[in-house]
Design a protein around this motif. Structure first.
Motif, PDB file in Angstrom:
ATOM      1  N   TYR A 231       0.866  -1.178   0.000  1.00 22.24           N
ATOM      2  CA  TYR A 231       0.000   0.000   0.000  1.00 22.24           C
ATOM      3  C   TYR A 231       0.905   1.231   0.000  1.00 22.24           C
ATOM      4  CZ  TYR A 231      -3.901   3.055   1.124  1.00 22.24           C
ATOM      5  OH  TYR A 231      -4.861   4.046   1.078  1.00 22.24           O
ATOM      6  N   PRO A 232       0.569   2.258  -0.808  1.00 24.47           N
ATOM      7  CA  PRO A 232       1.465   3.417  -0.903  1.00 24.47           C
ATOM      8  C   PRO A 232       1.708   4.068   0.463  1.00 24.47           C
ATOM      9  CG  PRO A 232      -0.338   3.589  -2.496  1.00 24.47           C
ATOM     10  CD  PRO A 232      -0.629   2.403  -1.644  1.00 24.47           C
ATOM     11  N   MET A 233       2.983   4.157   0.842  1.00 23.69           N
ATOM     12  CA  MET A 233       3.359   4.730   2.128  1.00 23.69           C
ATOM     13  C   MET A 233       4.811   5.147   2.017  1.00 23.69           C
ATOM     14  SD  MET A 233       3.148   2.899   5.840  1.00 23.69           S
ATOM     15  CE  MET A 233       3.469   3.808   7.340  1.00 23.69           C
ATOM     16  N   ALA A 234       5.147   6.303   2.582  1.00 23.82           N
ATOM     17  CA  ALA A 234       6.482   6.851   2.357  1.00 23.82           C
ATOM     18  C   ALA A 234       7.561   6.258   3.266  1.00 23.82           C
ATOM     19  CB  ALA A 234       6.432   8.371   2.523  1.00 23.82           C
ATOM     20  N   VAL A 245       3.180  11.302  12.358  1.00 21.24           N
ATOM     21  CA  VAL A 245       2.299  12.460  12.194  1.00 21.24           C
ATOM     22  C   VAL A 245       0.890  12.032  12.597  1.00 21.24           C
ATOM     23  CG1 VAL A 245       1.357  14.157  10.593  1.00 21.24           C
ATOM     24  CG2 VAL A 245       3.707  13.327  10.293  1.00 21.24           C
ATOM     25  N   LYS A 246       0.473  10.884  12.079  1.00 21.64           N
ATOM     26  CA  LYS A 246      -0.888  10.424  12.326  1.00 21.64           C
ATOM     27  C   LYS A 246      -0.963   8.930  12.136  1.00 21.64           C
ATOM     28  CE  LYS A 246      -5.433  10.510  10.101  1.00 21.64           C
ATOM     29  NZ  LYS A 246      -5.535   9.221   9.458  1.00 21.64           N
ATOM     30  N   GLY A 249      -5.499   6.056  15.190  1.00 18.37           N
ATOM     31  CA  GLY A 249      -6.038   6.414  16.497  1.00 18.37           C
ATOM     32  C   GLY A 249      -5.714   7.801  16.971  1.00 18.37           C
ATOM     33  N   LEU A 251      -3.563  11.882  16.264  1.00 17.06           N
ATOM     34  CA  LEU A 251      -2.697  12.834  15.581  1.00 17.06           C
ATOM     35  C   LEU A 251      -1.628  13.180  16.598  1.00 17.06           C
ATOM     36  CD1 LEU A 251      -5.748  14.696  14.344  1.00 17.06           C
ATOM     37  CD2 LEU A 251      -3.895  14.165  12.765  1.00 17.06           C
ATOM     38  N   TYR A 271      15.868  10.409   9.606  1.00 17.69           N
ATOM     39  CA  TYR A 271      14.521  10.158  10.116  1.00 17.69           C
ATOM     40  C   TYR A 271      13.547  10.300   8.966  1.00 17.69           C
ATOM     41  CZ  TYR A 271      13.475  15.177   9.932  1.00 17.69           C
ATOM     42  OH  TYR A 271      13.263  16.464   9.489  1.00 17.69           O
ATOM     43  N   PHE A 273       9.074  10.988   8.181  1.00 22.72           N
ATOM     44  CA  PHE A 273       7.756  11.222   8.772  1.00 22.72           C
ATOM     45  C   PHE A 273       6.837  10.076   8.378  1.00 22.72           C
ATOM     46  CE2 PHE A 273       8.779  15.921   8.924  1.00 22.72           C
ATOM     47  CZ  PHE A 273       8.781  15.982  10.309  1.00 22.72           C
ATOM     48  N   VAL A 275       2.815   8.614   8.167  1.00 23.59           N
ATOM     49  CA  VAL A 275       1.350   8.673   8.254  1.00 23.59           C
ATOM     50  C   VAL A 275       0.856   7.249   8.043  1.00 23.59           C
ATOM     51  CG1 VAL A 275      -0.779   9.585   7.279  1.00 23.59           C
ATOM     52  CG2 VAL A 275       1.274  11.015   7.333  1.00 23.59           C
ATOM     53  N   GLU A 277      -2.072   4.387   7.929  1.00 25.10           N
ATOM     54  CA  GLU A 277      -3.520   4.290   7.688  1.00 25.10           C
ATOM     55  C   GLU A 277      -4.206   3.340   8.671  1.00 25.10           C
ATOM     56  OE1 GLU A 277      -5.209   6.071   5.619  1.00 25.10           O
ATOM     57  OE2 GLU A 277      -3.724   6.840   4.213  1.00 25.10           O
TER      58      GLU A 277
ATOM     59  N   THR C  76       0.530  11.955   2.551  1.00 23.11           N
ATOM     60  CA  THR C  76       1.150  10.688   2.958  1.00 23.11           C
ATOM     61  C   THR C  76       2.391  10.379   2.129  1.00 23.11           C
ATOM     62  OG1 THR C  76      -0.273   9.455   1.454  1.00 23.11           O
ATOM     63  CG2 THR C  76      -0.989   9.620   3.736  1.00 23.11           C
ATOM     64  N   LYS C  77       2.447  10.902   0.895  1.00 27.11           N
ATOM     65  CA  LYS C  77       3.556  10.533   0.020  1.00 27.11           C
ATOM     66  C   LYS C  77       3.549  11.445  -1.191  1.00 27.11           C
ATOM     67  CE  LYS C  77       5.642   6.448  -2.039  1.00 27.11           C
ATOM     68  NZ  LYS C  77       5.489   5.128  -2.615  1.00 27.11           N
ATOM     69  N   VAL C 152       5.761  14.890   3.781  1.00 30.74           N
ATOM     70  CA  VAL C 152       4.813  13.942   4.387  1.00 30.74           C
ATOM     71  C   VAL C 152       4.327  14.527   5.709  1.00 30.74           C
ATOM     72  CG1 VAL C 152       4.592  11.668   5.464  1.00 30.74           C
ATOM     73  CG2 VAL C 152       5.871  11.920   3.332  1.00 30.74           C
ATOM     74  N   LYS C 213     -11.627  14.082  21.384  1.00 24.48           N
ATOM     75  CA  LYS C 213     -10.479  14.102  22.307  1.00 24.48           C
ATOM     76  C   LYS C 213     -10.363  15.392  23.105  1.00 24.48           C
ATOM     77  CE  LYS C 213      -8.196  10.623  19.799  1.00 24.48           C
ATOM     78  NZ  LYS C 213      -7.006  10.078  19.210  1.00 24.48           N
TER      79      LYS C 213
END
Lengths: 334, 345, 353
Positions: A231-234, A245-246, A249, A251, A271, A273, A275, A277, C76-77, C152, C213
């Motif tokens: 799944y697309p993810m950096a 970042v998120k 559950g 932020l 490092y 970042f 995100v 899903e 996200t990317k 990102v 929250k």
């Protein structure tokens, strides 16, 4: 640090049965912290007292890593001594077929499956059973409610490591190593090894209430987008620890996120970042404790999460320790 | 077990537990040292200990039951409703209900089988397609009897069926069975302070237990339940969850809690020593007030003991008075020993 | 304060859950005109205190909560000069294609959620909702330039100008729940000219859309005597059954059910009747899904009420409501607060300090 990681990942500790992991951790951090206690749910809370430093405002910082791992629980025992079971935490049935599991007393079982009606049928946990090799029910010493964990030794692949339960023993190892390497800190740092994360962040909820931190960082795993057709993810393995970042559950507090990133840049550490899903961490429960906590997450990129063969990059792990030591040595900037 | 009848027949859908609270209050007023009703409606009673220990033990049983709420009145006077708590749409058709404070009777209508297309007979009717008929023919007439926001319960009288298991049937054994057990336990005095929490809103998310536990801040807790009993004949490898007549069910793990191992071991040991029958509830199913209690403040070691109850979350449930009495016995004997339990780690 | 102008400003401001600073500044400016004290807590909730006149110490207090966060998107990317994104809060993915957005990178970049022209799509493709992993944002910059400006984790807001429709209705984004924030400001303004004995905490909460929250933590911190959440609820729309909606223009919807203390409900209703403010009962059989749900179970429990402004097309960029309903809700709250006295506190069984 590889020895420590091996010892921790190979320990038995499905949710609610974290005793062996807790004892291992206690042994390794004794002498490196000022005090230790175990709370009502079984969380291990270790405090490293701060040494006042001029110009630095002391804060109460909670680091959290969870000791528990996913597993299975015996739900019913049939006449022939086969054990039906239910998952403890998020267990993918595909990873169970052919796996071996181990009980708290060392008894080993293999997971079998009823003959599927169609050969390509997706396996269901209700159609599986554990076979511990008992000739019949009379010779079986197990009872309903006993838990078992995956049985799988760590393999050192060189740069990368594969084992069960990197989620979140890698976080535990990083906290232990940080406690050992951190000589002094201006802050009161609580190293909290939590229980029952996999069944709903339960240990984090109660330990955060008890600790009452100003700032909290959970150290846990995250998935990656660097495998074929992922799944697309950096996030990728080896590109440095990931700063959340998120996720599903929470932020992360932007101040904590930036504090982590700026510290990494100051120390020249890689490092990325993150995100995410799906999934979340103890930080979600800590964030809304009492009147709110500035909470963030340092994640270790991990492939094949929640399988018996998770994979991490050793550099990411070491860099996470360096980042935490650097972070805790200076002022809190959020 | 007269109180079980009264408790079962009282109306107390989540958020509207007043009538059940009244029945309980009348029963326990003389057995406890203090009681109060909190902001959500929990009834919290204190039975002071003999003073030997500062330990506080909380026992929770929830007063609320699943039911219906009137959402809208149609022009011709029929009532649209929504379930409160988890109800299977399939048990709703052709049931009798009582609506509001005045218990206005109504029926959930169903189209006669004669008028159904063959295919329609196989389809589940959703609650949104159903309505309650209270016998009026206009909205104005309906509004004289009921109002939007009224709660409705199934109209099911309590009946003793008898037999070796001394079976009874009625509504809302989940969790009036637990309430009945807790009322019984308040007859005795224990070495510790016993906080009996008759909680509200369990069925909509363990909400009463959460705030009750926060205010009591107990050292350990038990939740008493009327739990799933699925022992109808079926394929042999399917667990019945619990079995009617086999004694109180002890929870190891459900969706809301992993029971404290020390309390579970104490329960088992007590049952064995006293010859009280017991069973384990099939793990990983259902959730109880213990789910909220054990996460209160810094955490509370908690366990769950339940009376097996067939057909919960439907209009009529069924339980064995033997199981109910054995649950009282098991809890009474366990409480007598709980003070000696070492809770340090 | 003019409700319309304030709501327009709030609606057009950016404030995705967790990143509410932009909109918070506007709220602070407005609330500080009526408040005796104002602060921001750890989570970012804005808490304004308007003191009451009662002489007893400590004074009793009521908390009003309306959330200022809005649903939004997150980078996200970066891929070949386009931006992949995730959602923050509950989105209907079907409303995304063709929307204009603002990507908050090193500078704000206007962008479009890309859609392929219908000419190149197969009939099957046109029938399907676009899943998140097939959606991209185009900010019209070459790959290298994009990488310099966007990372990102950068936040993205949907863009929509506030629009006046006929019949005193207005349309825009983030009325959920900035209309409640406007309504609280209106209530505070009204209270300035009234006597009230209880302290009023006006709280613009954060992160409601991602799990209530801000309400959870701010209520724990304040622990008032009673709480009222102000939110929006579904207004009548074509194609939606009457049973599921209340009327836009019909006045505030006052909730009733497990989440609500029945005495607060009846006091609100009595107040509305006494001052001839039209209102609508809003039966709520389960989780209300609002800040009230979190507030009620804080600590030992909090008597809680929920008042909602009817709104059409929730969680889209064309949310539509009646300004008259916002006004009525604000006025109802002010009159309700003015009615609070020690007798009511006793009736609620509130503890005396």
């Amino acid at each position: 640090m590889k020895e420590l990681i091996k010892e921790l990942t190979e320990a038995y500790g499905p949710s609610g049965n974290e005793d062996a992991v807790r004892e291992t951790i206690k042994r390794h951090i004794a002498g490196h912290v000022s005090e230790m206690r175990v709370d009502a749910l079984g969380n291990l809370i270790a405090l490293k007292k701060g040494q006042p430093q001029s110009g630095i405002e002391p804060r109460k910082i909670m680091l959290a890593a969870h000791m528990d791992e996913i597993g299975v629980i015996v739900s019913q025992i049939d006449e022939k001594g086969f054990l039906r079971f239910a998952p403890v935490g998020g267990v993918n049935p595909l990873t169970l077929l052919g796996s071996r599991v181990i009980f708290a007393d060392g008894m080993i079982g293999v997971i079998g499956r009823e003959r599927p009606e169609k050969p390509d049928e997706f396996p269901k946990i209700e159609k599986m059973f554990i076979d511990v090799g008992a000739p019949d029910k009379e010779h079986l010493t197990r009872k309903v409610g006993d838990m078992a964990a995956f049985l799988r030794p760590l393999a050192d692949l060189g740069q990368r490591l594969t084992a069960k339960a990197f989620d979140d023993r890698i976080g535990c190892a990083i906290l232990v190593q940080t406690a050992q390497e951190l000589e002094t800190t201006p802050h009161d740092v609580y190293f909290v090894f939590t229980v029952q994360e996999e069944v709903g962040l339960r240990g984090a909820l109660t330990s955060a209430f008890g600790v009452e931190p100003d700032v909290a960082i959970a150290v846990d795993i995250t998935t990656t987008g660097d495998t074929p057709e992922a799944y697309p993810m950096a996030v990728s393995l080896g590109a440095g620890p990931a700063i959340k970042v998120k996720d599903r559950g929470m932020l992360a507090h932007p101040g904590v996120k930036n504090w982590l990133a700026e510290t990494a840049e100051r120390l020249g550490l890689p490092y990325q970042f993150e995100v995410l899903e799906a999934g979340t961490t103890d930080a979600m429960a800590i964030q809304t404790s009492r009147a709110g906590v500035a909470a963030g997450v340092l994640s270790i990129p991990t492939r094949y999460a929640h399988t018996p063969s998770e994979m991490v990059d050793y550099n990411d792990v070491q860099n996470a320790v360096k980042l935490l030591v650097g972070l805790l040595s200076g002022p809190v900037k959020i | 077990m007269l109180l079980l009848k009264e408790l079962s027949e009282a109306c107390g859908v989540s958020g509207n537990e007043g009538a059940v609270r009244q029945v309980i209050l009348d029963a326990i007023r003389d057995r406890v040292d203090e009681y109060r009703t909190d902001a959500l409606g929990n009834l919290i009673a204190l039975k002071k200990g003999t003073g030997k220990t500062a330990r506080k033990v909380m026992i929770a049983a929830h007063m609320d039951e699943v039911g219906l709420m009137i959402m809208h009145i149609e022009k011709e006077g029929s009532l649209r409703f929504h379930p409160v708590g988890g109800i299977d749409d399939r048990v709703l058709l052709a049931k009798k209900v009582l609506i509001g404070e005045n218990k206005v009777p109504g029926v959930i209508g169903a189209k006669p089988v004669h008028l159904l297309e063959p295919k329609a007979r196989e389809q589940v009717v959703k609650f949104k397609e159903m309505s309650i008929d209270i016998g009026v023919s206009s909205k104005e007439e309906a509004e004289r009897l009921v109002k939007v926001g009224d709660y409705a319960v199934f109209d099911v009288p309590f009946v003793e069926l008898g037999g070796a298991l001394r079976t009874v049937k009625g509504k809302a054994f989940d969790d009036r069975a637990g309430c009945a057990v807790l009322v019984e336990l308040l007859r005795d005095r224990y070495p510790f302070d016993l906080y009996a929490a008759f909680t509200v809103q369990e069925e909509v998310g363990l909400r009463g237990a959460r705030v009750a536990a926060y205010s009591i801040a107990p050292h350990l807790a038990f939740a008493l339940e009327g739990t799933i009993c699925d022992d109808l004949p079926k394929k042999g490898d399917t667990s019945p969850t619990t079995v009617l007549g086999k004694g109180p069910a002890i929870t190891i793990m459900d969706r809301s809690v992993i029971a404290d191992r020390r309390l579970v071991e104490l329960l088992i040991d007590t049952a064995e020593k006293n010859g009280i029958p017991y069973q384990f509830k099939q793990p990983a199913l259902g959730g109880t007030d213990a789910g909220a209690i054990h996460l209160s403040r810094e955490g509370v070691p908690s366990a769950v003991v339940a009376v097996p109850s067939r057909y919960i979350h439907s209009p009529t449930s069924l339980l064995s008075l033997n199981d109910l009495e054995n649950t009282v016995q098991l809890m009474r004997q366990t409480l007598a020993r709980v003070n000696d339990l070492d809770l340090t780690r | 304060m003019q409700i319309k102008e304030f709501l327009k400003k709030l609606s057009e401001a950016s404030g995705v859950s967790g990143y509410e600073a932009g909109v918070r500044e506007l709220v602070r400016e407005e609330f500080s005109q009526y408040a005796d004290q104002i602060r921001i807590d750890t989570m970012g909730n804005l808490i304004a205190l308007k003191r009451g006149e009662a002489t007893q110490a400590p004074r009793r207090s009521i908390m009003l909560a309306g959330h200022m966060d809005e649903i939004g998107l997150l980078v996200t990317k970066l891929e070949k000069g386009f931006v992949r994104f995730s959602t923050v809060g509950g989105f209907d993915l079907r409303v995304l294609p063709g929307q204009e957005v603002l990507v908050h990178g090193r500078r704000d970049l206007p962008g479009i959620i890309a859609t392929r022209p219908p000419h190149v799509l197969s009939p099957e493709e046109r029938e399907q909702t676009m899943p998140l992993d097939k959606l991209f944002i185009d900010v019209g910059l070459p790959e290298e330039e994009l990488a310099q400006l966007v990372r990102v984790g950068d936040v993205i807001t949907l863009q929509r100008q506030f629009t006046e429709l006929a019949g005193n209705l207005v349309s825009g984004k983030a009325f959920d729940d900035r209309a409640a924030v406007a309504c609280i400001a209106y209530c505070l303004q009204h209270l300035a000219a009234m006597k009230h004995s209880w302290d009023v905490y006006a709280v613009a909460t954060v992160q409601e859309e991602v799990g209530l929250k801000g309400a959870l933590t701010s209520t724990f911190g304040l622990m008032p005597d009673i709480g009222v959440a102000i939110d929006v609820c579904h207004g009548n729309m074509l194609g939606v059954p009457e049973v599921d909606t209340v009327n836009v223009g019909g006045g505030p919807a006052i909730a009733f059910g497990p989440n609500i203390h029945s005495l607060l409900y009846s006091r609100l209703v009595e107040t509305a009747k006494a001052f001839e403010i039209s209102y609508q009962p809003d039966p709520t059989p389960g989780p209300s899904g609002t800040d009230a749900w979190a507030m009620q179970v804080t600590r030992e429990g909090l008597p809680t009420a929920l008042v909602s402004i009817p709104l059409r097309y929730m969680h889209t960029t064309v949310e539509t409501l009646s300004l008259k309903d916002v006004e009525r809700t604000g006025r109802l709250l002010a009159l309700f607060i003015a009615s609070l006295d020690e007798a009511f506190a006793q009736a609620l069984g509130l503890k005396s300090e």
